[in-house]
Design an enzyme around this catalytic site. Sequence first.
Site, PDB file in Angstrom:
ATOM      1  N   THR A 186       0.855  -1.179   0.000  1.00  0.00           N
ATOM      2  CA  THR A 186       0.000   0.000   0.000  1.00  0.00           C
ATOM      3  C   THR A 186       0.897   1.237   0.000  1.00  0.00           C
ATOM      4  O   THR A 186       1.727   1.405   0.887  1.00  0.00           O
ATOM      5  CB  THR A 186      -0.926   0.012   1.226  1.00  0.00           C
ATOM      6  OG1 THR A 186      -1.790  -1.117   1.135  1.00  0.00           O
ATOM      7  CG2 THR A 186      -1.763   1.271   1.281  1.00  0.00           C
ATOM      8  N   LYS A 229      -8.095   0.952  -2.642  1.00  0.00           N
ATOM      9  CA  LYS A 229      -7.631   0.581  -1.296  1.00  0.00           C
ATOM     10  C   LYS A 229      -7.733   1.789  -0.365  1.00  0.00           C
ATOM     11  O   LYS A 229      -8.177   1.676   0.787  1.00  0.00           O
ATOM     12  CB  LYS A 229      -6.179   0.081  -1.362  1.00  0.00           C
ATOM     13  CG  LYS A 229      -5.500  -0.116   0.009  1.00  0.00           C
ATOM     14  CD  LYS A 229      -5.665  -1.506   0.578  1.00  0.00           C
ATOM     15  CE  LYS A 229      -5.323  -1.593   2.068  1.00  0.00           C
ATOM     16  NZ  LYS A 229      -4.010  -2.111   2.372  1.00  0.00           N
ATOM     17  N   LYS A 244      -0.294   4.906   9.039  1.00  0.00           N
ATOM     18  CA  LYS A 244       0.322   5.027   7.709  1.00  0.00           C
ATOM     19  C   LYS A 244      -0.766   5.097   6.626  1.00  0.00           C
ATOM     20  O   LYS A 244      -0.709   5.945   5.732  1.00  0.00           O
ATOM     21  CB  LYS A 244       1.235   3.813   7.455  1.00  0.00           C
ATOM     22  CG  LYS A 244       1.903   3.812   6.091  1.00  0.00           C
ATOM     23  CD  LYS A 244       2.277   2.376   5.652  1.00  0.00           C
ATOM     24  CE  LYS A 244       2.228   2.271   4.142  1.00  0.00           C
ATOM     25  NZ  LYS A 244       2.121   0.911   3.635  1.00  0.00           N
TER      26      LYS A 244
END
Lengths: 418, 418
Positions: free
Chosen positions: A99, A178, A247
């Site tokens: 990611t 995502k 994050k």
Amino acid sequence: MVTTLPTIGFCGLGAMGGGMARNLAKEQFPIQGFDVYEPLMDKLVAAGGTASKSPAEAARGKEFLILMVVNDKQADSVLFDGGAVEAMDKGKTIILCSTVPPAYLSTLREHIDAVGRSDLKLLDCPVSGGSIRAAAGTLSIFSSGPEEDLDNADVVLKAMSDPLYRIKGGISMGQVAKMCHQHQAATNIIMASEAMGLAAAAGLNTQEVYDKVCKSIGRSWMFENRGPHMLANDYLTVHSATTIILKDATIVTNHAKAAFFPLPLANMAEQLYIQGCHAGYAKEDDAGLCRMFMPSPTLVGELTASTAAGKYGITVDDIINLMAGVELASTRECMAFAKFVGLDLELLTDIINKGAGASNTYEKAAGEMVKAGIMGFKPVADASEVRDKLEASIKKTEVFHQYLPMSSAALQELNYYL
Amino acid sequence: MVTTLPTIGFCGLGAMGGGMARNLAKEQFPIQGFDVYEPLMDKLVAAGGTASKSPAEAARGKEFLILMVVNDKQADSVLFDGGAVEAMDKGKTIILCSTVPPAYLSTLREHIDAVGRSDLKLLDCPVSGGSIRAAAGTLSIFSSGPEEDLDNADVVLKAMSDPLYRIKGGISMGQVAKMCHQHQAATNIIMASEAMGLAAAAGLNTQEVYDKVCKSIGRSWMFENRGPHMLANDYLTVHSATTIILKDATIVTNHAKAAFFPLPLANMAEQLYIQGCHAGYAKEDDAGLCRMFMPSPTLVGELTASTAAGKYGITVDDIINLMAGVELASTRECMAFAKFVGLDLELLTDIINKGAGASNTYEKAAGEMVKAGIMGFKPVADASEVRDKLEASIKKTEVFHQYLPMSSAALQELNYYL
């Protein structure tokens, strides 16, 4: 033995990547792994793979190079400093499963082209689902890139996933999908803590609250998943560290900020993760953030058998009202953002409903919003009622000054848009 | 004519830089300017300076090269693409007056060294005060860098400023001081809008509210300054565009985020600026953001002679309570951040009290916090009372669902820390 399965190099064998690589080995893919931490390679070898001394060695002669490293910096390090790009055969495929910020994909494509390797294929395939599904080959994968390159990688992507989503719009749209999913994950994780914090601060039976919320409109996948860690007072068994969701939250907020798109709830969630890190909870399980919302760190677990009535008449319905209110405001924010970044909204709704970002409110309201083609609250018939309940439940806590930053921010968003 | 004043090259002759350069010309400094927009150079020539065809020409043979460009990208463009660094004589001085992320200063120093010009001196000298003080040579300047290089530049810095602050700790600390000042500017500007929005939404006489707030504990420099733009319903006369304070707010929030330091109020302020841009107010005066907080865009000015009692008993005291509450929470956040980044807190207090970030609450509370050496609310004797008043005044607005994002976030911060 003759195998028709393609060869794979795999860089990044941590909690997620290790399971993914071992699963591929068990599925009979010829696979060579690399990780800077050698013992992680031993586990892959035990599962039938081989080890390598460098990213270049893992990449050399393979059909596919899969990356499951922590972030974009590590990806650059593996691909360029580690020599992987240089070592790859002509026309082979890099599958980035990490990611990363969506903008990194175009930077990476340009970087690969600039070193004279425009022959290499690049696919953007972030995953979701945690280490257990990684090892079982049943991750959610959000794949994007040129159609023919995705077709070409289908056998590998299928072996790692269930479901495998293909996101239209070219490379980086996998990350965008995502990211929108993580918007819900990020707001729901911290709201689970705020809700259980209030339950404990009010002296309610926390096990009962957990059970009832899970059967209510306030339920989220994250609440259901994190609740037991709180009830057990165990934040040192780290299922997912605070820094991980921080994050991902930062990828969401930075992307929106760069496009001048307002996301007050996601930003508030991010501030609370940062506050949690600042309070010393960075490396612990993110469920431990409930400690920011209650007078004593162990209260959630201590109160699982409480028979006390809630302080000042607080009941489990108030907990549900706060969660439903935050989830409604957060659903609108997510869908408006997804529309802004050009995602297929029906596909996103499907992704979130089946993923860790799910909530009963999202399931109900996001569909209504998509159907009506409107990104405000108007398609949600009972939005005003949800707001009024949220407001009334917040008001009951004022007398003991409960800390409710997400609930308060959500109420303001509902006031702004309704 | 024999002059003992040093020669100056000046790049960036916009609203701020143009005034600074013309003031230097009037003060008899031999000065050559550069701007991509030629008419701006004509104004400098009319004031006694000369024009140039490139940054390199402006920099060549000068003792000092002053930069007052929009951001770090433009600074890079002038210094490197524009050839200024290459053109400068050995050992001369670059004075960067632009507001940029503090981290840029070390990047820039490394970049200058990397192109073989470690002989050049670099000073970090962001300014505050607006275009009128720029032209008068009375800006606040936050200077930092090697002591002997600052001494060497003293005659130039003094000619542009009053007061001239010297911030200890080496290069970038000037930006850090400016950043902490802008924390207060950013939270106070949006709070001025939220407060006047409530006054209008409640139907109060807005002129009377303005007059009374300016004499109360709720008064901020920004409220005093922006209020008249709101009372005149004039947001197209742009004193300071929304994008300007947004840029500074983003420097604050990004710096804190990178250091994992929580700043929920500054982040909420930034989200509201972004929301304002999203609503179409980006290029207008930032006072126009009050329109996000009221039912009709022109209401502030329409109500200057209202004799109505406030909706649901809202009075000017409620407006004051909200402002004082937000300013107290925001003062704590600012001082905790300033301590975290290593600023001299007494100096910062002096800077803010004399600057555009000033507020009566900051003046009272920041000093108490510094004296007590504590960064929470404990040194502030009446903090609980301020919180209770804030809470009571928010509660009065609930019945008409007033949008109060800053007030609500501040109440939550007070709940967390008290």
